[in-house]
Design an enzyme around this catalytic site. Sequence first.
Site, PDB file in Angstrom:
ATOM      1  N   GLU A 341      -6.851 -19.784   2.647  1.00 43.26           N
ATOM      2  CA  GLU A 341      -6.933 -18.381   2.237  1.00 43.26           C
ATOM      3  C   GLU A 341      -7.906 -18.167   1.077  1.00 43.26           C
ATOM      4  OE1 GLU A 341      -2.406 -16.965   3.308  1.00 43.26           O
ATOM      5  OE2 GLU A 341      -2.773 -17.596   1.249  1.00 43.26           O
ATOM      6  N   ARG A 380     -12.280  -8.747 -15.859  1.00 41.61           N
ATOM      7  CA  ARG A 380     -11.839 -10.149 -15.990  1.00 41.61           C
ATOM      8  C   ARG A 380     -11.950 -10.711 -17.406  1.00 41.61           C
ATOM      9  NH1 ARG A 380     -14.013 -14.000 -13.834  1.00 41.61           N
ATOM     10  NH2 ARG A 380     -12.148 -15.227 -13.448  1.00 41.61           N
ATOM     11  N   TYR A 384      -8.289 -11.743 -18.707  1.00 40.27           N
ATOM     12  CA  TYR A 384      -7.932 -13.165 -18.746  1.00 40.27           C
ATOM     13  C   TYR A 384      -8.717 -13.944 -19.794  1.00 40.27           C
ATOM     14  CZ  TYR A 384      -7.141 -12.117 -13.687  1.00 40.27           C
ATOM     15  OH  TYR A 384      -6.797 -11.593 -12.483  1.00 40.27           O
ATOM     16  N   CYS A 412     -13.442   2.961 -25.162  1.00 42.70           N
ATOM     17  CA  CYS A 412     -12.709   3.016 -26.430  1.00 42.70           C
ATOM     18  C   CYS A 412     -11.545   2.029 -26.464  1.00 42.70           C
ATOM     19  CB  CYS A 412     -12.213   4.420 -26.675  1.00 42.70           C
ATOM     20  SG  CYS A 412     -13.580   5.530 -26.932  1.00 42.70           S
ATOM     21  N   TYR A 441     -12.720 -10.167  -7.648  1.00 45.78           N
ATOM     22  CA  TYR A 441     -11.816  -9.627  -8.674  1.00 45.78           C
ATOM     23  C   TYR A 441     -12.581  -8.857  -9.746  1.00 45.78           C
ATOM     24  CZ  TYR A 441      -8.933 -12.965  -6.226  1.00 45.78           C
ATOM     25  OH  TYR A 441      -8.292 -13.657  -5.233  1.00 45.78           O
TER      26      TYR A 441
END
EC number: 4.1.1.20
Length: 484
Positions: A341, A380, A384, A412, A441
């Site tokens: 996958e 991202r 993360y 902001c 992503y």
Amino acid sequence: MAAAPIISLPQGLAGVRKCILWPVGASFSNASFPLRRRSLSLRAAVSTSVPSSSAPVEVSKSSFKHCFTTGADGFLYCEGVRVEDVMEAVEKRPFYLYSKAQITRNVEAYKEALEGLNSIIGYAIKANNNLKILEHLRKLGCGAVLVSGNELRLALHAGFDPTKCIFNGNGKLLEDLVLAAEAGVFVNVDSEFDLENIVTAARLAGKKVRVLLRINPDVDPQVHPYVATGNKNSKFGIRNEKLQWFLDAVKSQPDELQLVGVHCHLGSTITKVDIFRDAAVLMVNFIDQIREQGFTIEYLNIGGGLGIDYHHTGAVLPTPMDLINTVRELVVSRDVRLIIEPGRSLIANTCCFVNRVTGVKTNGTKNFIVIDGSMSELIRPSLYGAYQHIELVSPPPPEAEVSTFDVVGPVCESADFLGKDRELPTPAKGAGLVVHDAGAYCMSMASTYNLKMRPPEYWVDAGSVVKIRHGETFEDHIKLFEDL
Ligand SMILES: *Cc1c(COP(=O)(O)O)cnc(C)c1O
């Protein structure tokens, strides 16, 4: 629908076509790149009948090259097309730019790795749900991995074969499960209540559902905690001590459920493939146990999660071949069909997020490059602390000083950064700046925070720049309030 030219002057495109897989550091003369300072051929989003999308694309298996490379002239190119020229030709706002050929090469790498195995490549749609990209992946033979009813609808709309689609998730809704049952896709069982809903959906749809048990193998993928999914306290999957309960539950619903396989998904951005082997060893033991109870298990689904080289430091990362080779013997020994996958490893490195520098400023000891793109379009790094490589698209002026910058957007939030502590030449106002490896992503996580509307997407297809998604507009936003 015929391709609708927006800006059309496809001069010298044949010359550009030849430059696919241009080696890093090779010399670029203006003669090789007649596009310089001329209009690009730009087509609007095109229908599935465009011949080029089904034509075989040149694939070089031996000499893998990244699709975005800096020429000896110092300019950044995507498959032989100068990124700065694309910026001149398209809407004046941030955009995503893909290489269609790189998508093809990434799929080919998996296909090559899977040679000799009975397998399904289920592309994880959540990584990037652009319809044109989905249609391309489907034509290349991929199935689809889905985590919502709308992703299922989109996969069907893109023409994916339902028997190559897998519906995943820890909170699948009953109405979406009914759709899945009607469409005949595989469904992963994630919990007791999920099993109950799948049985109800099967009854409502009047169809038996082919299910896989998502087993939580409790292996540590050594990745950011937000993207680790296969450890014992994860919200995903079932614990192996509950396996017997699930087997009994499936046995008691023979008209609704057919157990055909087992599934695990360890996490994402994984850069060590031995954990796939560890997980596969556990999974084939489960298959043995389940088969002993009379079930016909046909599928082993080892999920996705292979990482990519976000850092561009030349580190050697595992390839699809490395991944498949660690599990190949186990798959063969149990005579199962392997489902994988991949999301990120199929699409992340095919794309740059292209921005313009609004200005450069200094506060205290910090230097900032402020660009028009932001966490709204690409979250991202904020979400993360992810690293994505950043560079300018054109050579800096000779007097440009190299400094350490935070690359930030106009939103902001102090979390609004695309990169921290990056050493870059001081760019001029309006200079082009790309965030690399933005295919997975990034757009699929984009929001409209601060009313920064979701950006358009383009791909380079055989030397032409083609729009594959419209940018959202202010008018699109106002429409949400019509007639209220
Ligand atoms: C997200 C996800 C994937 C894809 O992960 P990548 O890291 O993008 O390869 C595959 N399977 C499941 C169940 C997922 O949730």
